[in-house]
Write a protein that holds these residues in place. Sequence first.
Motif, PDB file in Angstrom:
ATOM      1  N   PHE A  52       0.681  -1.242  -0.039  1.00  0.00           N
ATOM      2  CA  PHE A  52      -0.291  -0.065  -0.302  1.00  0.00           C
ATOM      3  C   PHE A  52       0.626   1.009  -0.508  1.00  0.00           C
ATOM      4  O   PHE A  52       2.235   1.216   0.742  1.00  0.00           O
ATOM      5  N   TRP A  94      -6.583  13.913   7.736  1.00  0.00           N
ATOM      6  CA  TRP A  94      -7.805  14.292   9.159  1.00  0.00           C
ATOM      7  C   TRP A  94      -6.838  15.490   9.612  1.00  0.00           C
ATOM      8  O   TRP A  94      -7.233  15.799  10.605  1.00  0.00           O
ATOM      9  N   HIS A 113      -6.935  10.957  -1.824  1.00  0.00           N
ATOM     10  CA  HIS A 113      -7.574  10.874  -0.369  1.00  0.00           C
ATOM     11  C   HIS A 113      -8.210  11.521  -0.068  1.00  0.00           C
ATOM     12  O   HIS A 113      -8.822  12.906  -1.045  1.00  0.00           O
ATOM     13  N   TRP A 153      -9.635  -0.033  -4.534  1.00  0.00           N
ATOM     14  CA  TRP A 153      -9.166   0.640  -2.999  1.00  0.00           C
ATOM     15  C   TRP A 153     -10.181   1.510  -2.767  1.00  0.00           C
ATOM     16  O   TRP A 153      -9.844   2.086  -2.457  1.00  0.00           O
ATOM     17  N   ASP A 155     -12.709   3.957  -0.355  1.00  0.00           N
ATOM     18  CA  ASP A 155     -11.966   3.830   1.572  1.00  0.00           C
ATOM     19  C   ASP A 155     -13.314   5.077   1.535  1.00  0.00           C
ATOM     20  O   ASP A 155     -13.763   6.045   0.816  1.00  0.00           O
ATOM     21  N   GLU A 213      -9.101  -3.680   9.593  1.00  0.00           N
ATOM     22  CA  GLU A 213      -7.254  -2.299   9.171  1.00  0.00           C
ATOM     23  C   GLU A 213      -6.765  -2.954  10.771  1.00  0.00           C
ATOM     24  O   GLU A 213      -7.128  -2.443  11.668  1.00  0.00           O
TER      25      GLU A 213
END
Length: 448
Positions: A51, A66, A113, A208, A210, A252
Motif C-alpha cells: 500500500f 485528517w 485521498h 481500493w 475508502d 485495518e
Amino acid sequence: MKKSAAKRLLFTVLAGLSFAGAAQTTAPESVPSAAEMQRMQWFKDAKLGIFIHWGIYAVDGIDESWSFFNGKISYPDYMKQLHGFTASHYDPQAWADLIKRSGARYAVLTTRHHDGVALWDSAQGINVVKDTPAGRDLVGPFVQALRKDGLKVGLYYSLADWSSPDYDVFTRKEKRYSNDPVRWQRFVSYYQGQLRELSQRYHPDLFWFDGDWEHTAQQWQADKTREMLRNDNPQVILNARLPGNGDYATPEQGPPITRPAATYWELCLTTNDSWGYQQRDHDFKTPTQVIGLFADTIGMGGNLLLDIGARADGTIPQEQVDILDALGHWIHQYPQAIYGTDAGVPKDYYSGPSTLSADHRTLFLFVDGKPNGPILVKGLMNKVVDARLLGSNAALKTQLIGNAVNVPGLLYIDLAGQTLDPQMSVVALQLDGPLKLYKKPADASAGG
Ligand code: GLC
C-alpha cells in the motif's frame, strides 16, 4: 489510539455489521460463485500487497487529510502543502522493483485521498498536475512500471472528498449543507466521473475504496458505481468499502486473532504508526514482527497489504525499504509455503501459523524462533509421508504418541541439530492424502 483510528475502527465494525446483513451476491461472507472465484483467484494466491500513501500531506509530514478535518491545522495551511509537492525524485520503476523484491504481487496507490487532491490530471477537482510543482501525472507511470514487473495494479480512491464544494462534510465540526439532493447529485457525478477516468485510463486490477462511512450505499449510488467499473473492466476486484458491493473485507491495523468469516480478506497495516510519510514517526515494526504478522495473516487465509509512505519528492524512507527487503528475503526462500496456499490448521492443532498447499496434501508449519524441544501437531488424521525443513531440505524425525483407534495422537517433529531460520523456519509435512483433521471432543470418542 488516534481519534481518526478510533473512528475508522468504529466504522469498520459498523461496515462489517452491515455486510453481514446485506443480501449482496458479492458480500464478503457469502459463498462465491465459480465465476467469482475465478475472478478472485490471483488475489487469493498473491498473499502480499504493498500500500502506498502518497499525497501533499507528506510535505509537512502530517496526518493525511485528517489533520485539517480534526482541526490540527487550518484548511488553508493544509492546502499550502500543494506548493511543496514536487515529486522531483519520483522513480516509479524503482518503486515497482522494490515492491517486486518484497515478494508482493500487487500494489495499491492512493490516487485521491479524503483531501481531494488527485495524483493524475483529472478533468475535475484539485490535482497535482495543475496545482503542484510536480506538474505531471503520477499514476500512469506507476501503473506501467508495475505491469512491467508483472505486478497487479490497485488504485485507492476515497469516495469522500472534503475539499469538493459539492461534498456536504467539510471538517469534523463543519458541514457545507444538509439535504440538498441537487448538490449531492453533482458530487456523485463528480466522483463517478473521476472513477471512470481511472477505470478507462489505467484499467486497474483492483479498486481500493475508502471514506465511505459518511454516506449509505444508496446515497453513494454504489450499485451504479460498481456496474460502471465492471463494465469497463469485467475482472476488476473491489474492496468492501464500496458499501454493499465489495469482494473482500478490509480489517485495518488490528490483526485478527481467529480466522475472519469473510471468504476473502486483506489486513491493511502500517510499517510505523502513520499511513503517509511523517518524519517524526520512528516507531517502525521490526522485520521479525512483520514476518510474524504476515505468516499469521496467510495462515488464516488472508492477504497482508503492508503500507509505506512516500516523501513529497517521491523517495521512500530507508527504514521502509529495509522492512520490505527483509520480508522479501524471507518470502523468496519459501514460495511454496506462501503463494497459492490455503489457510492452515486452527491453533488448537498447531500453536503457530500454518498454510496448506492448494491440493491440501502438504501442511506447512511456520516455526517462530528457536523452539526448546520438538514442535507438536495434534489431531492429524493423515499419515505423514515425509517431514522436511524447507531451505536446507533436511528430513526431520517424527514421533507419534498416544494414538488410539480412530483417534490420532500427538505428532512430534524434531528440529534438534537443524539450522533454523533466524526469522521464521518452515516445516513441510507431506500427507498421504488431503488433510483430514480430528474434530470430536475427547469424551465422545472414549474407548475408541
Ligand atoms: C482510514 C483512514 C485513511 C487511510 C486508510 C487506510 O480509512 O481514514 O487515512 O488512508 O484508513 O486504510
